[in-house]
Design a protein around this motif. Sequence first.
Motif, PDB file in Angstrom:
ATOM      1  N   ALA A 109      -9.531   5.424  -3.766  1.00  0.00           N
ATOM      2  CA  ALA A 109      -8.362   5.390  -4.424  1.00  0.00           C
ATOM      3  C   ALA A 109      -7.993   7.226  -4.115  1.00  0.00           C
ATOM      4  N   ASP A 110      -9.233   7.896  -4.507  1.00  0.00           N
ATOM      5  CA  ASP A 110      -9.298   9.634  -4.455  1.00  0.00           C
ATOM      6  C   ASP A 110      -9.200   9.863  -2.900  1.00  0.00           C
ATOM      7  N   LYS A 111      -9.317   9.401  -2.485  1.00  0.00           N
ATOM      8  CA  LYS A 111      -9.522   9.573  -1.167  1.00  0.00           C
ATOM      9  C   LYS A 111      -7.765   9.511  -0.453  1.00  0.00           C
ATOM     10  N   VAL A 112      -7.719   8.418  -0.360  1.00  0.00           N
ATOM     11  CA  VAL A 112      -6.437   8.039  -0.292  1.00  0.00           C
ATOM     12  C   VAL A 112      -5.111   9.312  -0.993  1.00  0.00           C
ATOM     13  N   LYS A 113      -5.552   8.741  -2.085  1.00  0.00           N
ATOM     14  CA  LYS A 113      -4.442  10.249  -3.135  1.00  0.00           C
ATOM     15  C   LYS A 113      -4.846  11.537  -2.704  1.00  0.00           C
ATOM     16  N   ASN A 114      -6.041  12.405  -2.166  1.00  0.00           N
ATOM     17  CA  ASN A 114      -6.226  13.407  -2.253  1.00  0.00           C
ATOM     18  C   ASN A 114      -5.422  13.735  -0.817  1.00  0.00           C
ATOM     19  N   SER A 115      -5.488  12.442   0.279  1.00  0.00           N
ATOM     20  CA  SER A 115      -4.696  12.841   1.255  1.00  0.00           C
ATOM     21  C   SER A 115      -3.225  13.080   1.474  1.00  0.00           C
ATOM     22  N   GLU A 116      -2.808  12.280   0.841  1.00  0.00           N
ATOM     23  CA  GLU A 116      -1.183  12.759  -0.108  1.00  0.00           C
ATOM     24  C   GLU A 116      -0.479  13.447  -0.428  1.00  0.00           C
ATOM     25  N   ASP A 117      -1.726  14.095  -0.751  1.00  0.00           N
ATOM     26  CA  ASP A 117      -1.287  15.489  -1.972  1.00  0.00           C
ATOM     27  C   ASP A 117      -0.487  16.839  -0.497  1.00  0.00           C
ATOM     28  N   PHE A 118      -1.086  16.649   0.324  1.00  0.00           N
ATOM     29  CA  PHE A 118      -0.808  18.324   2.208  1.00  0.00           C
ATOM     30  C   PHE A 118       0.382  17.796   2.055  1.00  0.00           C
ATOM     31  N   MET A 119       0.821  18.845   2.057  1.00  0.00           N
ATOM     32  CA  MET A 119       2.376  19.288   2.353  1.00  0.00           C
ATOM     33  C   MET A 119       2.322  20.079   3.857  1.00  0.00           C
ATOM     34  N   PHE A 120       3.234  19.916   4.508  1.00  0.00           N
ATOM     35  CA  PHE A 120       2.807  20.086   5.867  1.00  0.00           C
ATOM     36  C   PHE A 120       3.637  21.482   6.498  1.00  0.00           C
ATOM     37  N   TYR A 121       4.106  22.832   6.381  1.00  0.00           N
ATOM     38  CA  TYR A 121       5.431  23.270   6.234  1.00  0.00           C
ATOM     39  C   TYR A 121       5.053  23.696   7.920  1.00  0.00           C
TER      40      TYR A 121
END
Length: 148
Positions: free
Chosen positions: A135-147
């Motif tokens: 769950a932490d891996k999934v949450k951390n992968s969703e936290d990335f913001m790409f510009y």
Amino acid sequence: MRISSKGRYGLAAMISVAQLGSTGDFVTVISIAEKLGISKIYLEQVFSLLKRSKLVTSIKGSQGGYQLSKSADKITILEILQAVEISLFEKTERSVSDSAMEIENVLKNLVWGGLDNAVISSLQKVTLGDLVSEADKVKNSEDFMFYI
């Protein structure tokens, strides 16, 4: 295999307790209910079963709540589901009459017993710690913001 809402909520709630209570704090049912979008009253029933099985401990009062009774790595998914899913682990009833016991024994030994053993074996291999980590891996992968 069909897991009831108690089983699904029980697993989700235990993941939340492990995540929110990782610092040793007690986690309230209200905070879990809000995070998961689950009824507080229903969660209280689930936690009653988890507490009876000694998977969580609780403290009453304004600073109260629940915490894991042991490390998340020491709690298997089997233990959680056994606490809240009573009918999931009941033995299969007889299929045929006494006059066809050889068929009954074959079904019991090769089909129902095999299924029961496979389910139990699979659920024993996965711990609450494994679920929290994923769950932490999934949450951390969703936290990335790409510009761009």
